[in-house]
Design a protein around this motif. Structure first.
Motif, PDB file in Angstrom:
ATOM      1  N   SER A 162      48.599  32.106  34.557  1.00  0.00           N
ATOM      2  CA  SER A 162      47.162  32.647  34.237  1.00  0.00           C
ATOM      3  C   SER A 162      46.202  31.426  34.640  1.00  0.00           C
ATOM      4  N   ASN A 163      45.074  31.636  35.510  1.00  0.00           N
ATOM      5  CA  ASN A 163      44.239  30.702  35.511  1.00  0.00           C
ATOM      6  C   ASN A 163      44.589  29.688  37.018  1.00  0.00           C
ATOM      7  N   VAL A 164      45.632  30.074  37.594  1.00  0.00           N
ATOM      8  CA  VAL A 164      46.129  29.139  38.479  1.00  0.00           C
ATOM      9  C   VAL A 164      45.133  29.384  39.529  1.00  0.00           C
ATOM     10  N   GLY A 165      44.475  30.426  40.172  1.00  0.00           N
ATOM     11  CA  GLY A 165      43.732  30.647  41.300  1.00  0.00           C
ATOM     12  C   GLY A 165      44.046  31.656  42.015  1.00  0.00           C
ATOM     13  N   LYS A 166      44.834  32.673  41.332  1.00  0.00           N
ATOM     14  CA  LYS A 166      45.270  33.761  42.507  1.00  0.00           C
ATOM     15  C   LYS A 166      44.059  34.829  42.961  1.00  0.00           C
ATOM     16  N   SER A 167      43.007  35.016  42.153  1.00  0.00           N
ATOM     17  CA  SER A 167      41.929  35.897  42.523  1.00  0.00           C
ATOM     18  C   SER A 167      41.299  35.121  43.182  1.00  0.00           C
ATOM     19  N   SER A 168      40.923  33.872  43.111  1.00  0.00           N
ATOM     20  CA  SER A 168      40.201  32.922  43.947  1.00  0.00           C
ATOM     21  C   SER A 168      40.732  32.805  45.323  1.00  0.00           C
ATOM     22  N   LEU A 169      42.205  32.873  45.467  1.00  0.00           N
ATOM     23  CA  LEU A 169      42.749  32.871  46.687  1.00  0.00           C
ATOM     24  C   LEU A 169      42.459  34.138  47.346  1.00  0.00           C
TER      25      LEU A 169
ATOM     26  N   THR B 134      37.209  36.613  39.276  1.00  0.00           N
ATOM     27  CA  THR B 134      37.703  35.049  38.897  1.00  0.00           C
ATOM     28  C   THR B 134      36.970  34.844  37.304  1.00  0.00           C
ATOM     29  N   SER B 135      37.738  34.038  36.714  1.00  0.00           N
ATOM     30  CA  SER B 135      36.978  33.425  35.629  1.00  0.00           C
ATOM     31  C   SER B 135      37.697  32.219  35.180  1.00  0.00           C
ATOM     32  N   SER B 136      36.954  31.459  34.404  1.00  0.00           N
ATOM     33  CA  SER B 136      37.573  29.948  33.840  1.00  0.00           C
ATOM     34  C   SER B 136      38.450  30.510  32.442  1.00  0.00           C
TER      35      SER B 136
ATOM     36  N   PRO C 287      41.326  32.303  30.728  1.00  0.00           N
ATOM     37  CA  PRO C 287      42.674  32.797  31.412  1.00  0.00           C
ATOM     38  C   PRO C 287      42.794  34.453  30.974  1.00  0.00           C
ATOM     39  N   GLY C 288      43.530  34.893  31.802  1.00  0.00           N
ATOM     40  CA  GLY C 288      43.778  36.529  31.160  1.00  0.00           C
ATOM     41  C   GLY C 288      42.773  37.290  31.959  1.00  0.00           C
ATOM     42  N   LYS C 289      42.123  37.191  32.663  1.00  0.00           N
ATOM     43  CA  LYS C 289      41.099  37.962  33.402  1.00  0.00           C
ATOM     44  C   LYS C 289      41.620  39.209  34.179  1.00  0.00           C
ATOM     45  N   THR C 290      42.659  38.908  34.859  1.00  0.00           N
ATOM     46  CA  THR C 290      43.333  40.125  35.506  1.00  0.00           C
ATOM     47  C   THR C 290      44.546  40.798  34.677  1.00  0.00           C
ATOM     48  N   GLN C 291      44.364  42.033  34.202  1.00  0.00           N
ATOM     49  CA  GLN C 291      45.339  42.471  33.447  1.00  0.00           C
ATOM     50  C   GLN C 291      46.339  43.556  33.980  1.00  0.00           C
TER      51      GLN C 291
ATOM     52  N   ALA D 210      44.304  22.016  45.984  1.00  0.00           N
ATOM     53  CA  ALA D 210      44.682  20.809  46.702  1.00  0.00           C
ATOM     54  C   ALA D 210      43.480  19.887  46.799  1.00  0.00           C
ATOM     55  N   ASP D 211      42.169  20.662  46.689  1.00  0.00           N
ATOM     56  CA  ASP D 211      40.791  19.803  46.812  1.00  0.00           C
ATOM     57  C   ASP D 211      40.885  18.897  45.422  1.00  0.00           C
ATOM     58  N   LYS D 212      41.350  19.273  44.634  1.00  0.00           N
ATOM     59  CA  LYS D 212      41.396  18.385  43.087  1.00  0.00           C
ATOM     60  C   LYS D 212      42.199  17.045  43.323  1.00  0.00           C
TER      61      LYS D 212
ATOM     62  N   SER E  63      43.527  25.407  49.150  1.00  0.00           N
ATOM     63  CA  SER E  63      42.376  25.169  48.640  1.00  0.00           C
ATOM     64  C   SER E  63      41.368  26.501  48.662  1.00  0.00           C
ATOM     65  N   SER E  64      41.435  27.065  47.712  1.00  0.00           N
ATOM     66  CA  SER E  64      40.276  28.225  47.593  1.00  0.00           C
ATOM     67  C   SER E  64      38.705  27.576  47.927  1.00  0.00           C
ATOM     68  N   GLU E  65      38.617  26.418  47.300  1.00  0.00           N
ATOM     69  CA  GLU E  65      37.280  25.883  47.383  1.00  0.00           C
ATOM     70  C   GLU E  65      36.889  25.349  48.691  1.00  0.00           C
TER      71      GLU E  65
HETATM   72  P1  GTP Z   1      43.789  35.120  35.881  1.00  0.00           P
HETATM   73  O1  GTP Z   1      43.296  36.286  36.415  1.00  0.00           O
HETATM   74  O2  GTP Z   1      43.434  34.733  34.458  1.00  0.00           O
HETATM   75  O3  GTP Z   1      45.398  34.967  36.070  1.00  0.00           O
HETATM   76  O4  GTP Z   1      43.680  33.697  36.644  1.00  0.00           O
HETATM   77  P2  GTP Z   1      43.575  33.513  38.323  1.00  0.00           P
HETATM   78  O5  GTP Z   1      44.891  32.961  38.437  1.00  0.00           O
HETATM   79  O6  GTP Z   1      43.110  34.803  39.078  1.00  0.00           O
HETATM   80  O7  GTP Z   1      42.631  32.426  38.618  1.00  0.00           O
HETATM   81  P3  GTP Z   1      41.009  32.606  39.071  1.00  0.00           P
HETATM   82  O8  GTP Z   1      41.142  32.748  40.514  1.00  0.00           O
HETATM   83  O9  GTP Z   1      40.160  33.315  37.954  1.00  0.00           O
HETATM   84  O10 GTP Z   1      40.499  30.820  38.743  1.00  0.00           O
HETATM   85  C1  GTP Z   1      40.656  30.171  37.824  1.00  0.00           C
HETATM   86  C2  GTP Z   1      39.584  28.840  37.844  1.00  0.00           C
HETATM   87  O11 GTP Z   1      40.215  27.934  38.670  1.00  0.00           O
HETATM   88  C3  GTP Z   1      38.134  29.218  38.041  1.00  0.00           C
HETATM   89  O12 GTP Z   1      37.329  28.653  37.500  1.00  0.00           O
HETATM   90  C4  GTP Z   1      38.321  29.093  39.813  1.00  0.00           C
HETATM   91  O13 GTP Z   1      36.747  28.713  40.249  1.00  0.00           O
HETATM   92  C5  GTP Z   1      39.304  27.767  39.589  1.00  0.00           C
HETATM   93  N1  GTP Z   1      39.889  27.675  40.998  1.00  0.00           N
HETATM   94  C6  GTP Z   1      40.711  28.500  41.567  1.00  0.00           C
HETATM   95  N2  GTP Z   1      41.162  28.249  42.727  1.00  0.00           N
HETATM   96  C7  GTP Z   1      40.739  26.864  42.892  1.00  0.00           C
HETATM   97  C8  GTP Z   1      40.704  25.748  43.953  1.00  0.00           C
HETATM   98  O14 GTP Z   1      41.338  25.914  44.907  1.00  0.00           O
HETATM   99  N3  GTP Z   1      39.872  24.703  43.802  1.00  0.00           N
HETATM  100  C9  GTP Z   1      39.216  24.467  42.647  1.00  0.00           C
HETATM  101  N4  GTP Z   1      38.724  23.419  42.639  1.00  0.00           N
HETATM  102  N5  GTP Z   1      39.295  25.540  41.903  1.00  0.00           N
HETATM  103  C10 GTP Z   1      39.832  26.466  41.911  1.00  0.00           C
END
Ligand code: GTP
Ligand code: MG
Length: 219
Positions: free
Chosen positions: A32-39, A52-54, A56-60, A144-146, A175-177
């Motif tokens: 959760s929150n690792v960045g799946k939706s952002s990817l 996406t969300s900061s 955790p648990g947005k995608t259910q 990776a940008d972090k 890096s989704s960023e």
């Molecule tokens: P769930 O749906 O809760 O499981 O989360 P998720 O895995 O879909 O994560 P989501 O894409 O919502 O991202 C979670 C947080 O990480 C957000 O605040 C994003 O902006 C941040 N984030 C995701 N990918 C990256 C990245 O590559 N770089 C940075 N700097 N932040 C990222």
């Protein structure tokens, strides 16, 4: 791959709601929150198609996104989020297990890992579970940008070793960023989409389930 069309199709809780057009599916699994939706958003160059969300648990549910009438991205709810009831966790387990075990159009699972940290116990269990189902997996080490570029390879090694990555399973730095790894990941996805066979071996015994009820979820 040039994405000309991307649309949200359905938020599915079970097989009755899976799309029936037979397009190949690429699933995204990860904490959760690792960045799946952002990817997903980065891959299709859309700011906010996948929510996406900061928090955790947005995608259910299993969220289906159709890309170019060619394939689906399936955004799978994240695991490892502690604030979730036992009942929810069990429901999640069943939903995911059924999907990963039975979905014939599933071609590849992208397991998303945070490049900054060693894989968690849940990451290891998830990877072993996917391999027990004989699914082709591509590990994507994101955010990776972090961390500074000079430390990328060191961190990649930690991820590879932490998961005991099987020979033949690729790992992509992402890096989704900033878009790092996007072209490489599209190339890999295209290979799996084009392949006639799904890669899932027939007759494999998956009755031994190493992680059922042990991977925590964000429900
Ligand atoms: P769930 O749906 O809760 O499981 O989360 P998720 O895995 O879909 O994560 P989501 O894409 O919502 O991202 C979670 C947080 O990480 C957000 O605040 C994003 O902006 C941040 N984030 C995701 N990918 C990256 C990245 O590559 N770089 C940075 N700097 N932040 C990222
Ligand atoms: Mg999400």
């Amino acid at each position: 791959m040039k994405v000309t069309n991307a649309e949200f199709v359905i938020s599915a809780v079970g097989p009755k709601q899976y799309p029936e057009d037979g397009l190949p599916e690429i699933a995204l699994a990860g904490r959760s929150n690792v960045g799946k939706s952002s990817l997903i958003n980065r891959m299709i160059q859309r700011k906010n198609l996948a929510r996406t969300s900061s928090t955790p648990g947005k995608t259910q549910h299993l969220n289906y996104y159709r890309i170019n009438e060619e394939l689906y991205f399936v955004d799978v709810p994240g695991y490892g989020y502690a604030k979730v009831s036992k009942t929810q966790r069990e429901q999640w387990g069943k939903m995911i297990e059924q999907y990963l075990q039975e979905r014939e159009t599933l071609r590849l699972v992208l397991q998303i890992i945070d490049l900054r940290h060693p894989p968690t116990k849940d990451d290891e269990l998830m990877y072993d579970w996917l391999k027990a189902f004989d699914l082709p997996v591509c590990v994507v080490a994101t955010k990776a940008d972090k961390i500074p570029k000079s430390r990328w390879q060191k961190h990649m090694k930690i991820v590879r070793e932490g998961l005991a990555l099987r020979a033949g399973d690729p790992i992509v730095l992402f890096s989704s960023e900033e878009g790092t790894g996007k072209d490489e990941l599209w190339a890999l996805i295209s290979q799996h989409v084009k392949a006639e066979e799904s890669g899932r071996e027939e007759g494999t015994d998956v009755s031994e389930d190493p992680v059922r009820n042990s991977v925590e979820t964000d429900g």
